[in-house]
Design a protein around this motif. Structure first.
Motif, PDB file in Angstrom:
ATOM      1  N   ARG A 515       0.836  -1.198   0.000  1.00  0.00           N
ATOM      2  CA  ARG A 515       0.000   0.000   0.000  1.00  0.00           C
ATOM      3  C   ARG A 515       0.874   1.253   0.000  1.00  0.00           C
ATOM      4  O   ARG A 515       1.673   1.458   0.921  1.00  0.00           O
ATOM      5  N   PRO A 516       0.741   2.120  -1.007  1.00  0.00           N
ATOM      6  CA  PRO A 516       1.615   3.296  -1.106  1.00  0.00           C
ATOM      7  C   PRO A 516       1.594   4.184   0.127  1.00  0.00           C
ATOM      8  O   PRO A 516       2.641   4.680   0.552  1.00  0.00           O
ATOM      9  N   GLU A 517       0.398   4.367   0.720  1.00  0.00           N
ATOM     10  CA  GLU A 517       0.346   5.240   1.899  1.00  0.00           C
ATOM     11  C   GLU A 517       1.119   4.640   3.075  1.00  0.00           C
ATOM     12  O   GLU A 517       1.736   5.362   3.870  1.00  0.00           O
ATOM     13  N   GLN A 518       1.133   3.311   3.167  1.00  0.00           N
ATOM     14  CA  GLN A 518       1.901   2.661   4.220  1.00  0.00           C
ATOM     15  C   GLN A 518       3.397   2.670   3.908  1.00  0.00           C
ATOM     16  O   GLN A 518       4.227   2.760   4.812  1.00  0.00           O
ATOM     17  N   VAL A 519       3.749   2.589   2.627  1.00  0.00           N
ATOM     18  CA  VAL A 519       5.158   2.723   2.246  1.00  0.00           C
ATOM     19  C   VAL A 519       5.677   4.086   2.686  1.00  0.00           C
ATOM     20  O   VAL A 519       6.756   4.203   3.279  1.00  0.00           O
ATOM     21  N   ALA A 520       4.893   5.128   2.404  1.00  0.00           N
ATOM     22  CA  ALA A 520       5.301   6.482   2.795  1.00  0.00           C
ATOM     23  C   ALA A 520       5.440   6.593   4.309  1.00  0.00           C
ATOM     24  O   ALA A 520       6.393   7.202   4.821  1.00  0.00           O
ATOM     25  N   ALA A 521       4.502   5.996   5.041  1.00  0.00           N
ATOM     26  CA  ALA A 521       4.561   6.048   6.506  1.00  0.00           C
ATOM     27  C   ALA A 521       5.784   5.294   7.029  1.00  0.00           C
ATOM     28  O   ALA A 521       6.443   5.738   7.984  1.00  0.00           O
ATOM     29  N   LEU A 522       6.116   4.163   6.417  1.00  0.00           N
ATOM     30  CA  LEU A 522       7.298   3.401   6.831  1.00  0.00           C
ATOM     31  C   LEU A 522       8.588   4.167   6.551  1.00  0.00           C
ATOM     32  O   LEU A 522       9.517   4.177   7.372  1.00  0.00           O
ATOM     33  N   VAL A 523       8.660   4.816   5.386  1.00  0.00           N
ATOM     34  CA  VAL A 523       9.838   5.625   5.063  1.00  0.00           C
ATOM     35  C   VAL A 523      10.014   6.730   6.106  1.00  0.00           C
ATOM     36  O   VAL A 523      11.117   6.973   6.607  1.00  0.00           O
ATOM     37  N   GLU A 524       8.920   7.387   6.444  1.00  0.00           N
ATOM     38  CA  GLU A 524       8.972   8.445   7.460  1.00  0.00           C
ATOM     39  C   GLU A 524       9.465   7.896   8.795  1.00  0.00           C
ATOM     40  O   GLU A 524      10.340   8.491   9.441  1.00  0.00           O
ATOM     41  N   ASP A 525       8.928   6.763   9.214  1.00  0.00           N
ATOM     42  CA  ASP A 525       9.306   6.200  10.512  1.00  0.00           C
ATOM     43  C   ASP A 525      10.752   5.718  10.514  1.00  0.00           C
ATOM     44  O   ASP A 525      11.466   5.856  11.510  1.00  0.00           O
ATOM     45  N   LEU A 526      11.203   5.159   9.407  1.00  0.00           N
ATOM     46  CA  LEU A 526      12.599   4.722   9.308  1.00  0.00           C
ATOM     47  C   LEU A 526      13.542   5.906   9.491  1.00  0.00           C
ATOM     48  O   LEU A 526      14.537   5.821  10.224  1.00  0.00           O
ATOM     49  N   CYS A 527      13.232   7.010   8.836  1.00  0.00           N
ATOM     50  CA  CYS A 527      14.119   8.175   8.888  1.00  0.00           C
ATOM     51  C   CYS A 527      14.065   8.872  10.244  1.00  0.00           C
ATOM     52  O   CYS A 527      15.101   9.334  10.743  1.00  0.00           O
ATOM     53  N   ALA A 528      12.892   8.946  10.816  1.00  0.00           N
ATOM     54  CA  ALA A 528      12.726   9.740  12.036  1.00  0.00           C
ATOM     55  C   ALA A 528      12.949   8.950  13.319  1.00  0.00           C
ATOM     56  O   ALA A 528      13.366   9.513  14.329  1.00  0.00           O
ATOM     57  N   ARG A 529      12.698   7.623  13.309  1.00  0.00           N
ATOM     58  CA  ARG A 529      12.753   6.875  14.572  1.00  0.00           C
ATOM     59  C   ARG A 529      13.623   5.631  14.505  1.00  0.00           C
ATOM     60  O   ARG A 529      14.589   5.491  15.264  1.00  0.00           O
ATOM     61  N   ARG A 530      13.317   4.717  13.577  1.00  0.00           N
ATOM     62  CA  ARG A 530      13.940   3.397  13.643  1.00  0.00           C
ATOM     63  C   ARG A 530      15.438   3.426  13.352  1.00  0.00           C
ATOM     64  O   ARG A 530      16.237   2.849  14.104  1.00  0.00           O
ATOM     65  N   LEU A 531      15.839   4.074  12.277  1.00  0.00           N
ATOM     66  CA  LEU A 531      17.271   4.096  11.946  1.00  0.00           C
ATOM     67  C   LEU A 531      18.090   4.892  12.962  1.00  0.00           C
ATOM     68  O   LEU A 531      19.173   4.452  13.362  1.00  0.00           O
ATOM     69  N   PRO A 532      17.615   6.060  13.433  1.00  0.00           N
ATOM     70  CA  PRO A 532      18.364   6.748  14.496  1.00  0.00           C
ATOM     71  C   PRO A 532      18.433   5.935  15.785  1.00  0.00           C
ATOM     72  O   PRO A 532      19.477   5.913  16.453  1.00  0.00           O
ATOM     73  N   ALA A 533      17.331   5.246  16.128  1.00  0.00           N
ATOM     74  CA  ALA A 533      17.295   4.523  17.400  1.00  0.00           C
ATOM     75  C   ALA A 533      18.138   3.259  17.373  1.00  0.00           C
ATOM     76  O   ALA A 533      18.852   2.951  18.338  1.00  0.00           O
ATOM     77  N   HIS A 534      18.102   2.532  16.270  1.00  0.00           N
ATOM     78  CA  HIS A 534      18.758   1.229  16.240  1.00  0.00           C
ATOM     79  C   HIS A 534      20.125   1.242  15.564  1.00  0.00           C
ATOM     80  O   HIS A 534      20.939   0.354  15.806  1.00  0.00           O
ATOM     81  N   GLY A 535      20.378   2.246  14.732  1.00  0.00           N
ATOM     82  CA  GLY A 535      21.672   2.296  14.061  1.00  0.00           C
ATOM     83  C   GLY A 535      22.501   3.498  14.452  1.00  0.00           C
ATOM     84  O   GLY A 535      23.656   3.629  14.028  1.00  0.00           O
ATOM     85  N   GLY A 536      21.898   4.399  15.233  1.00  0.00           N
ATOM     86  CA  GLY A 536      22.621   5.604  15.627  1.00  0.00           C
ATOM     87  C   GLY A 536      22.807   6.592  14.493  1.00  0.00           C
ATOM     88  O   GLY A 536      23.657   7.484  14.567  1.00  0.00           O
ATOM     89  N   TYR A 537      22.002   6.463  13.428  1.00  0.00           N
ATOM     90  CA  TYR A 537      22.163   7.350  12.274  1.00  0.00           C
ATOM     91  C   TYR A 537      21.451   8.680  12.517  1.00  0.00           C
ATOM     92  O   TYR A 537      20.332   8.716  13.034  1.00  0.00           O
ATOM     93  N   GLU A 538      22.108   9.767  12.117  1.00  0.00           N
ATOM     94  CA  GLU A 538      21.539  11.099  12.287  1.00  0.00           C
ATOM     95  C   GLU A 538      20.765  11.441  11.015  1.00  0.00           C
ATOM     96  O   GLU A 538      21.324  11.413   9.923  1.00  0.00           O
ATOM     97  N   PRO A 539      19.467  11.764  11.122  1.00  0.00           N
ATOM     98  CA  PRO A 539      18.635  11.919   9.921  1.00  0.00           C
ATOM     99  C   PRO A 539      19.157  12.941   8.923  1.00  0.00           C
ATOM    100  O   PRO A 539      19.118  12.701   7.713  1.00  0.00           O
TER     101      PRO A 539
END
Length: 714
Positions: A515-539
């Motif tokens: 679902r495109p709307e869920q893809v967009a939501a996942l991209v947002e969450d990856l950039c704002a929460r998951r990747l910074p929290a689990h990989g220490g990446y700065e957005p």
């Protein structure tokens, strides 16, 4: 007033709630003057340009929307000077007049009240009475208002034909007070004389002014336009049959009118014909120049006493593989060499060895790349100074010319050009003509990536011609035991689906979502929460979203709005309708030689002076923009894959859905994957990946370089 009845409203634009950048359709709140004033109304319609705070007079009719209620449908509009104190303040502070921001507008109106506009127009020296305004700001306001007053008639005339305020200013600068007369006489001159005015705008004006469909001026302008549009698509020329097809679609005329127009354009020197190929002169001379320069370099002897050795000293690094060693030896033996290969095949290692061989022979060597980011990375990986091609050729912003050419050549024994696949035919011509005949040339790049944004497919054509020695590296070296970025990129390039099992993944992950709307939501969450929290990446520093397209729910435009709201919700808004905020990541969308920033440069807004209407953006250096320049910047939390060429990012997030169907191509996916240095996360469907991998049809470009090179540069 009854729905459907014609009416005229005059008021101040309070808030723009929606704007479609493609067709100008706008929904805004208008605070009316006079009868009915005090209660804002919703106006809807197509506006060439509309800004919050601007006063307009709109003609149209009242309508009733099932969901949104009473609205005013706008058929025509014109900008007017406001008459109320509140309207004057909003008008002055809206960004329409350079040098006046909301704060200074407030002080001016508080001092002069309803007489403000008369003071600015008739007694601008009185602006010095305003506290803390200052002489320089007062002069800027007086000058700006003088220009605004002179272009008012021009702007009203042009806006009635769908031209934006910004273009109206450019047209006035080009033609002065003769603008209306000149445009009426020949609207198509706008396309030639005024940057930003295309054929379609000129044609719309011409048709409204009564110019006939078969007018020779229209046909000639249309042919120029379709050749220029073809160049934007990457073509160096168009065959005559293609010219006829495009002319029929764009101009709605046949060969009987196009053929005489082609003959006239050839006679005027506006285009060059070679057999059935029609070129814009600059592209013809560029293509001929690239072929002749490469032939000149190959047949000329190298500088005496400047002969590198194919072997490299033991302390230069670990032993090279056979093809890598061949590349070093061929760079020593040949005047021109192409080095190509995918990620992890050792192009950088070989480049360093070639550089070592050249410098060991006491040769003067320069390294360059098409973009600032690529040049910076080249310098870091080689330990040798590198520059952009523009800087190497000493581009002069005032004359828009390179200072280095065949009359003032580069003082070099060798030139190494990295990311050569990005170099279009015009820039390659400028570079090669400035290279002395005694110099050696090494072109390094990945020919399987997307071709240059500009016209031509220079690296691909040079390789296909077999007129220049080519070493293609195929063995993969840069791959750790758990790494899949490089391996998957090569799988895609071979037409194989990438390995998608996340259980053994360390740097390549696939998140399945249809679902495109869920893809967009996942991209947002990856950039704002998951990747910074689990990989220490700065957005802002580490993560870059790449999308195949700009439109759609998972396109770059929509994702930018999501990510701006999530990552920078409280950034200070920049006035003028740009939608930008302090703290935003931004992309420069066209070359600005005066500022030293170029199309594709990424930066971040670090400061905004609301009173002075200036914005400071940190690239490699901090660059200042005024309100008139902000259209050169766009949000860059997400960018297109095409825009990412020549760059690498620690983390790439790639939405990939069947919404992107028309753009799903193997080289596009391959380019996106090879932008990631440490981690890539693909969010979308396996079907979209399969479609991209299966589609290996590289968009054909009309170029004649292969034939010219095979003919020895003729």
């Amino acid at each position: 007033m009854n729905p459907g009845s014609p009416a005229v409203l005059r008021g101040t634009v309070g808030r723009i709630t929606y704007r479609n950048g493609d067709n100008g359709y706008t929904i805004a709140r208008l605070d009316p003057e006079g009868e009915g004033g005090g209660e804002s109304v919703t106006v809807v319609g197509s506006f060439a340009s509309l800004q919050e705070g601007e006063t307009v007079e709109v003609e149209g009719a009242w309508t009733s929307h099932a969901r949104f209620g009473r609205q005013f449908r706008v058929d025509h509009y014109r900008p007017v000077v406001p008459s109320t104190v509140e309207g004057i303040e909003r008008y002055l502070g809206s960004g329409l007049i350079r040098g006046v921001g909301p704060a200074s507008a407030r002080r001016i109106v508080e001092h002069f009240g309803e007489a403000t506009m008369e003071v600015i127009e008739s007694h601008p020296e009185r602006l010095l009475e305003v506290p803390r305004l200052g002489r320089r700001r007062a002069e800027l306001i007086a000058q700006a208002w003088s220009a605004q007053r002179h272009i008012k008639d021009v702007m009203v005339f042009l806006q009635s034909h769908g031209v934006t305020t910004g273009l109206a200013v450019r047209i006035f600068r080009a033609y002065g007070q003769d603008a209306i007369a000149l445009v009426r006489a020949n609207p198509y001159r706008l396309e030639r004389d005024v940057p930003g005015v295309g054929f379609r705008t000129a044609d719309r004006i011409a048709r409204q002014l009564g110019m006939a469909v078969d007018a020779p001026e229209r046909i000639k302008a249309g042919v120029r336009y379709l050749l220029a549009k073809a160049a934007d698509e990457g073509h160096v020329f168009l065959p005559e049959a293609e010219v006829m097809i495009r002319a029929r679609d764009i101009l709605e005329v046949g060969e009987d009118l196009v053929l005489p127009a082609l003959a006239e354009l050839r006679a005027e020197g506006v285009l060059i014909a070679e057999q059935d190929r029609h070129y814009l002169p600059a592209l013809f001379h560029a293509e001929v120049g690239v072929a002749s320069s490469l032939a000149r370099l190959q047949r000329s002897p190298a500088a005496a006493g400047r002969t590198p050795k194919g072997g490299v000293a033991d302390d230069a690094g670990p032993p090279l593989a056979a093809r890598q060693q061949q590349a070093v030896e061929w760079a020593a033996a040949h005047k021109v060499l192409v080095l190509t290969g995918g990620p992890g095949t050792g192009k950088t290692t070989v480049t360093r060895r070639i550089l070592a061989a050249f410098t060991a022979a006491a040769m003067t060597v320069a390294l360059c790349s098409p973009t600032g980011r690529a040049a910076k990375r080249l310098a870091e990986t080689t330990g040798h100074e590198a520059s952009t091609i523009h800087r190497l050729l000493e581009f002069d912003p005032s004359s828009r010319q390179f200072q280095r050419d065949e009359n003032a050549p580069l003082q070099l024994d060798a030139l190494i050009v990295d990311e050569a696949s990005m170099v279009d035919v015009g820039l390659m011509h400028a570079l090669l003509r400035a290279l002395p005949s005694t110099a050696r040339l090494v072109l390094v790049g990945d020919v399987d990536q997307l071709p240059s944004v500009g016209p031509g497919a220079v690296l691909r054509d040079i390789i296909a011609s077999e007129a220049v020695p080519v070493v293609r590296l195929v063995e993969i070296f840069r791959q750790g035991p758990a790494s899949r970025i490089v391996a998957n990129a090569h799988r895609v390039n071979r037409g194989e689906l990438p390995e998608l099992d996340n259980r053994s993944a360390a740097d390549f992950f696939f998140v399945a979502e249809a679902r495109p709307e869920q893809v967009a939501a996942l991209v947002e969450d990856l950039c704002a929460r998951r990747l910074p929290a689990h990989g220490g990446y700065e957005p802002f520093r580490d993560i870059q979203v790449l999308s195949p397209m700009y439109r759609g729910e998972t396109g770059a435009a929509s994702l930018n709005q999501r990510l701006q709201s999530r990552l920078n919700p409280n950034g200070q808004a920049i006035a003028g309708g740009s939608g930008l905020r302090v703290g935003d990541r931004v992309l420069q969308v066209r070359n600005n030689y005066d500022k030293g920033v170029f199309n594709g440069d990424l930066g971040r807004i670090v400061a905004y002076d609301a009173e002075g209407e200036s914005v400071r953006v940190a690239f490699d250096t901090v660059v200042e923009y005024d309100a008139a320049d902000l259209d050169e910047l766009t949000l860059a939390y997400a960018i297109s894959i095409h825009r990412s060429q020549g760059s690498e990012f620690p983390v790439v997030v790639l939405p990939l859905t069947t919404q992107h169907y028309v753009m799903l191509q193997r080289n596009l996916l391959y380019t996106a994957m090879t932008r990631a240095r440490r981690l890539i996360v693909v969010v979308g469907t396996r079907r979209a990946l399969e479609l991209a991998v299966a589609n290996n049809e590289v968009s054909a470009r009309y170029t004649g370089l292969v034939a010219r090179l095979k003919a020895g540069g003729a």
